[in-house]
Every structure is written in structure tokens, then in C-alpha cells.
Design an enzyme around this catalytic site. Structure first.
Site, PDB file in Angstrom:
ATOM      1  N   ASP A  16      -3.319 -11.233   3.080  1.00 31.40           N
ATOM      2  CA  ASP A  16      -2.819  -9.716   2.582  1.00 31.40           C
ATOM      3  C   ASP A  16      -2.379  -8.569   3.434  1.00 31.40           C
ATOM      4  O   ASP A  16      -2.625  -8.715   4.329  1.00 31.40           O
ATOM      5  CB  ASP A  16      -4.176  -9.197   1.501  1.00 31.40           C
ATOM      6  CG  ASP A  16      -3.929  -7.951   0.888  1.00 31.40           C
ATOM      7  OD1 ASP A  16      -2.737  -7.963  -0.341  1.00 31.40           O
ATOM      8  OD2 ASP A  16      -4.396  -7.044   0.318  1.00 31.40           O
ATOM      9  N   LEU A  17      -1.553  -7.589   3.014  1.00 26.87           N
ATOM     10  CA  LEU A  17      -1.696  -6.206   3.091  1.00 26.87           C
ATOM     11  C   LEU A  17      -2.082  -5.341   3.408  1.00 26.87           C
ATOM     12  O   LEU A  17      -3.028  -5.074   4.125  1.00 26.87           O
ATOM     13  CB  LEU A  17       0.674  -6.388   3.079  1.00 26.87           C
ATOM     14  CG  LEU A  17       0.682  -5.121   4.617  1.00 26.87           C
ATOM     15  CD1 LEU A  17       0.964  -5.598   5.743  1.00 26.87           C
ATOM     16  CD2 LEU A  17       2.062  -4.997   3.423  1.00 26.87           C
ATOM     17  N   ASP A  18      -1.983  -4.420   2.407  1.00 25.95           N
ATOM     18  CA  ASP A  18      -2.224  -3.032   1.900  1.00 25.95           C
ATOM     19  C   ASP A  18      -4.112  -3.407   1.344  1.00 25.95           C
ATOM     20  O   ASP A  18      -4.430  -4.084   0.593  1.00 25.95           O
ATOM     21  CB  ASP A  18      -1.760  -2.520   0.576  1.00 25.95           C
ATOM     22  CG  ASP A  18      -0.685  -2.999   0.961  1.00 25.95           C
ATOM     23  OD1 ASP A  18      -0.076  -1.973   1.756  1.00 25.95           O
ATOM     24  OD2 ASP A  18       0.411  -2.560  -0.101  1.00 25.95           O
ATOM     25  N   THR A  24      -3.430   0.977   4.003  1.00 28.42           N
ATOM     26  CA  THR A  24      -2.368   2.069   3.220  1.00 28.42           C
ATOM     27  C   THR A  24      -2.719   1.928   2.160  1.00 28.42           C
ATOM     28  O   THR A  24      -1.973   2.228   1.126  1.00 28.42           O
ATOM     29  CB  THR A  24      -0.906   0.975   3.410  1.00 28.42           C
ATOM     30  OG1 THR A  24      -1.443  -0.749   2.960  1.00 28.42           O
ATOM     31  CG2 THR A  24       0.147   1.130   4.275  1.00 28.42           C
ATOM     32  N   LYS A  52      -6.058  -1.044  -7.253  1.00 28.48           N
ATOM     33  CA  LYS A  52      -6.318  -2.347  -5.671  1.00 28.48           C
ATOM     34  C   LYS A  52      -5.666  -3.556  -5.869  1.00 28.48           C
ATOM     35  O   LYS A  52      -6.246  -4.506  -7.020  1.00 28.48           O
ATOM     36  CB  LYS A  52      -6.894  -1.971  -4.903  1.00 28.48           C
ATOM     37  CG  LYS A  52      -7.332  -0.872  -3.941  1.00 28.48           C
ATOM     38  CD  LYS A  52      -8.411  -0.527  -3.301  1.00 28.48           C
ATOM     39  CE  LYS A  52      -9.151   0.135  -2.229  1.00 28.48           C
ATOM     40  NZ  LYS A  52     -10.004   0.081  -1.783  1.00 28.48           N
ATOM     41  N   SER A 122       1.617 -10.512  -0.211  1.00 29.07           N
ATOM     42  CA  SER A 122       0.855  -9.022  -0.408  1.00 29.07           C
ATOM     43  C   SER A 122       1.981  -8.910  -2.413  1.00 29.07           C
ATOM     44  O   SER A 122       3.368  -9.545  -1.848  1.00 29.07           O
ATOM     45  CB  SER A 122       1.404  -8.398   0.752  1.00 29.07           C
ATOM     46  OG  SER A 122       1.996  -6.991   0.126  1.00 29.07           O
ATOM     47  N   ALA A 123       1.093  -7.850  -2.913  1.00 28.09           N
ATOM     48  CA  ALA A 123       2.419  -7.514  -4.276  1.00 28.09           C
ATOM     49  C   ALA A 123       3.131  -6.813  -4.005  1.00 28.09           C
ATOM     50  O   ALA A 123       4.032  -6.465  -4.610  1.00 28.09           O
ATOM     51  CB  ALA A 123       0.942  -7.293  -5.162  1.00 28.09           C
ATOM     52  N   LYS A 153      -0.923 -10.034  -8.481  1.00 26.09           N
ATOM     53  CA  LYS A 153      -2.453 -11.025  -9.021  1.00 26.09           C
ATOM     54  C   LYS A 153      -2.992  -9.684 -10.320  1.00 26.09           C
ATOM     55  O   LYS A 153      -2.858  -8.748 -10.217  1.00 26.09           O
ATOM     56  CB  LYS A 153      -3.183 -10.321  -7.523  1.00 26.09           C
ATOM     57  CG  LYS A 153      -2.555 -10.813  -6.444  1.00 26.09           C
ATOM     58  CD  LYS A 153      -2.482 -10.302  -4.833  1.00 26.09           C
ATOM     59  CE  LYS A 153      -1.656 -10.343  -3.720  1.00 26.09           C
ATOM     60  NZ  LYS A 153      -2.283  -9.538  -2.622  1.00 26.09           N
ATOM     61  N   GLU A 177      -8.315 -10.931   2.152  1.00 26.19           N
ATOM     62  CA  GLU A 177      -8.416 -10.147   0.328  1.00 26.19           C
ATOM     63  C   GLU A 177      -9.367  -9.094   1.136  1.00 26.19           C
ATOM     64  O   GLU A 177     -10.521  -9.382   1.760  1.00 26.19           O
ATOM     65  CB  GLU A 177      -8.236 -10.911  -0.548  1.00 26.19           C
ATOM     66  CG  GLU A 177      -7.128 -11.237  -1.170  1.00 26.19           C
ATOM     67  CD  GLU A 177      -5.818 -10.360  -1.410  1.00 26.19           C
ATOM     68  OE1 GLU A 177      -6.656  -9.272  -1.212  1.00 26.19           O
ATOM     69  OE2 GLU A 177      -4.940 -10.056  -2.056  1.00 26.19           O
ATOM     70  N   ASP A 178      -9.229  -7.827   0.189  1.00 22.71           N
ATOM     71  CA  ASP A 178      -9.289  -6.837   0.011  1.00 22.71           C
ATOM     72  C   ASP A 178      -9.556  -6.251  -1.104  1.00 22.71           C
ATOM     73  O   ASP A 178     -10.170  -5.624  -1.625  1.00 22.71           O
ATOM     74  CB  ASP A 178      -8.973  -5.622   1.283  1.00 22.71           C
ATOM     75  CG  ASP A 178      -7.445  -5.006   0.524  1.00 22.71           C
ATOM     76  OD1 ASP A 178      -6.796  -6.002  -0.422  1.00 22.71           O
ATOM     77  OD2 ASP A 178      -7.655  -3.793   0.270  1.00 22.71           O
TER      78      ASP A 178
HETATM   79  P1  B16 Z   1       4.535  -1.468  -3.893  1.00 21.23           P
HETATM   80  P2  B16 Z   1      -1.206  -6.129  -1.467  1.00 21.23           P
HETATM   81  C1  B16 Z   1      -0.591  -4.445  -3.231  1.00 21.23           C
HETATM   82  O1  B16 Z   1      -0.099  -4.937  -1.494  1.00 21.23           O
HETATM   83  C2  B16 Z   1      -1.529  -2.849  -2.774  1.00 21.23           C
HETATM   84  O2  B16 Z   1      -3.230  -3.671  -2.984  1.00 21.23           O
HETATM   85  C3  B16 Z   1      -1.630  -2.289  -4.353  1.00 21.23           C
HETATM   86  O3  B16 Z   1      -1.846  -0.909  -4.855  1.00 21.23           O
HETATM   87  C4  B16 Z   1       0.215  -1.669  -4.668  1.00 21.23           C
HETATM   88  O4  B16 Z   1       0.306  -1.235  -6.234  1.00 21.23           O
HETATM   89  C5  B16 Z   1       1.014  -3.056  -4.764  1.00 21.23           C
HETATM   90  O5  B16 Z   1       0.959  -3.743  -3.543  1.00 21.23           O
HETATM   91  C6  B16 Z   1       2.352  -2.767  -5.672  1.00 21.23           C
HETATM   92  O6  B16 Z   1       2.753  -2.136  -4.027  1.00 21.23           O
HETATM   93  O7  B16 Z   1       4.243  -0.395  -4.904  1.00 21.23           O
HETATM   94  O8  B16 Z   1       4.494  -1.017  -2.339  1.00 21.23           O
HETATM   95  O9  B16 Z   1       5.365  -2.783  -4.615  1.00 21.23           O
HETATM   96  O10 B16 Z   1      -2.768  -5.327  -1.280  1.00 21.23           O
HETATM   97  O11 B16 Z   1      -0.882  -7.079  -2.165  1.00 21.23           O
HETATM   98  O12 B16 Z   1      -1.177  -5.895  -0.016  1.00 21.23           O
HETATM   99 MG    MG Z   2      -4.889  -5.279  -0.511  1.00 14.25          MG
END
Ligand code: B16
Ligand code: MG
Length: 232
Positions: A16-18, A24, A52, A122-123, A153, A177-178
Site C-alpha cells: 500500500d502507499l499512503d 501522507t 484511511k 493503492s487507492a 478497498k 497495509e496500514d
Molecule cells: P487520492 P492507499 C488511499 O491510499 C488513502 O489511504 C486514502 O486516505 C485516500 O482517500 C485514497 O488513497 C484516495 O487518495 O485522493 O489521492 O486519490 O492507502 O490505498 O495508498
Molecule cells: Mg494506506
């Protein structure tokens, strides 16, 4: 290192990224909190956890429900989404390679040297930008992010797409994942998963670590092998 005993078991790690490779989550938090305040709502700690891992659009729906805004029209929602993202991107500008999670690059290098594939799952629709800011943009065999997925997700689509790109079955992958959306997504997809962060939040993960320094290639190979061995 003699990893040949284990190589038939673990073939890929999906990150996962964020919240995993970079913190972030605090920027998403801040941007949502500012938007919420404008709507007369103060974001709570449970809200922060609930947001998240969710896609941007799902996050807004969640927020509007909490704030009691049931009658926003699509064009208004689209303006709020744009405003939230613009603020998030402003905050992301401050990122540098120093912000990549400590030990992440070491683990990615170790995985590569042992022939274990890596993916980003990542989402976020801003994943390419964030990866470039923290200097990890050329570190993965494949990147699946919110610009490619159609389901958010805890749907496992993002991880299935990553596994498919890599040519690996979920049973031969581990997901790192976090959050409360990502861990169930990994479960639903048939992936062994490691929660990175607070064990009291990541109760559903197969295993929880606090930081990357607790993960090594040999440890991952052994854990994956032992887990499958004990569950067959
Ligand atoms: P964006 P991940 C997710 O990333 C974040 O955890 C989540 O808080 C965020 O709303 C989502 O990406 C969408 O991000 O607005 O940059 O498209 O944790 O799946 O890496
Ligand atoms: Mg995450």
C-alpha cells in the site's frame, strides 16, 4: 542466504502507499478536516481511521453522511472533491525522498535481489506523483492505483490486479497495509497480509509490525512458508 527452501512459496509483495511507504495519511487527514470544518463538522478520531484507504469519492460520501449533508448535488460534490485534492496536492509538494518510510527502500532492494516481485496497490489517484516525490517511482514491477481501479478497498480489486500484472496467484503474495479498508481487502482477495502500524487498530491482520526494520526477506520467506505449512 539459503532461500531456495522457501522460494516456491512467496513470489511477490504488494505494498500500500499512503500510510505504509509514506506518511501522507496526515495530509489526507488535514485536507478532509479543513473541508469538513467548512461544512460545519469537526472530524473525529474514528472518522480519521474510517477515511484511511477509501477512495476519494467514497471518503466524501462518508464525510457528508457524518456531517448530515444529505442533499448535496453531484456538481457540488465534484467541487468539494476538487478542492480537497487541490489542498492535498499542495501539502504533498513538501515531500522529499527523506519522507519515504525508513527501511522501505532497503526491503525493496532485498526483495529484488532475491527475485521476489514487488507491486504498489493503492487507492490513490495521486500515487505516481507521491512515488516520484519520495524517490520510489522506479522501484516496483507494477503499479496499480486509483487511476486503474473501478472498485474501492475493501474490495480486493486493486490487489488482484497487482497479482495479475505480476503473474502470481494471491496465495503466493503478501500484502502490506496500514488501514481498516486495506486489511479486509487483502483478506477478501485471498492474500496473507501484514499490518504496518498500530496493533490495536489492525486487529484483523495476519501479522502486525510497527516499522519496516522488523521485516526482512528471510523473515518474510520463513513466515509465509510457516503460515502456509501450518494451515494445510
Ligand atoms: P487520492 P492507499 C488511499 O491510499 C488513502 O489511504 C486514502 O486516505 C485516500 O482517500 C485514497 O488513497 C484516495 O487518495 O485522493 O489521492 O486519490 O492507502 O490505498 O495508498
Ligand atoms: Mg494506506
Amino acid at each position: 542466504m539459503n532461500s531456495t527452501l522457501y522460494t516456491s512459496s512467496l513470489q511477490a509483495v504488494i505494498f500500500d502507499l499512503d500510510g505504509v511507504l509514506v506518511d501522507t495519511a496526515r495530509f489526507h487527514d488535514q485536507a478532509w478536516a479543513e473541508l469538513a470544518l467548512g461544512l460545519g463538522y469537526v472530524l473525529t478520531e474514528p472518522d480519521r481511521h474510517a477515511l484511511k484507504g477509501r477512495s476519494r469519492a467514497d471518503s466524501l460520501e462518508y464525510l457528508l453522511e457524518q456531517a448530515g449533508w444529505n442533499d448535496a448535488d453531484p456538481s457540488q460534490k465534484s467541487k468539494w472533491l476538487q478542492a480537497k485534492n487541490a489542498r492535498y496536492l499542495e501539502l504533498v509538494e513538501a515531500l522529499t525522498p527523506q519522507d519515504a518510510a525508513q527501511g522501505a527502500l532497503v526491503l525493496l532492494d532485498q526483495l529484488k535481489s532475491q527475485g521476489i516481485k514487488t507491486a504498489l496497490g493503492s487507492a490513490s489517484q495521486n500515487a505516481a506523483k507521491v512515488l516520484q516525490k519520495i524517490g520510489l517511482d522506479s522501484c516496483f514491477d507494477t503499479v496499480v492505483d486509483g487511476t486503474r481501479t473501478t472498485r474501492s478497498k475493501p474490495d480486493p480489486q486493486v490487489f488482484w490486479m497487482a497479482a495479475q500484472d505480476l503473474g502470481c496467484e494471491p496465495a503466493h503474495c503478501v500484502v502490506v497495509e496500514d488501514d481498516l479498508a486495506g486489511v479486509p481487502a487483502a483478506w477478501a482477495g485471498g492474500f496473507l497480509n501484514i499490518g504496518l502500524g498500530d496493533a490495536s487498530v489492525l486487529l484483523g491482520a495476519h501479522r502486525v509490525v510497527h516499522q519496516f526494520s522488523e521485516l526482512s526477506v528471510l523473515g518474510l520467506l520463513a513466515w509465509h512458508f510457516a503460515f502456509n505449512h501450518n494451515n494445510t
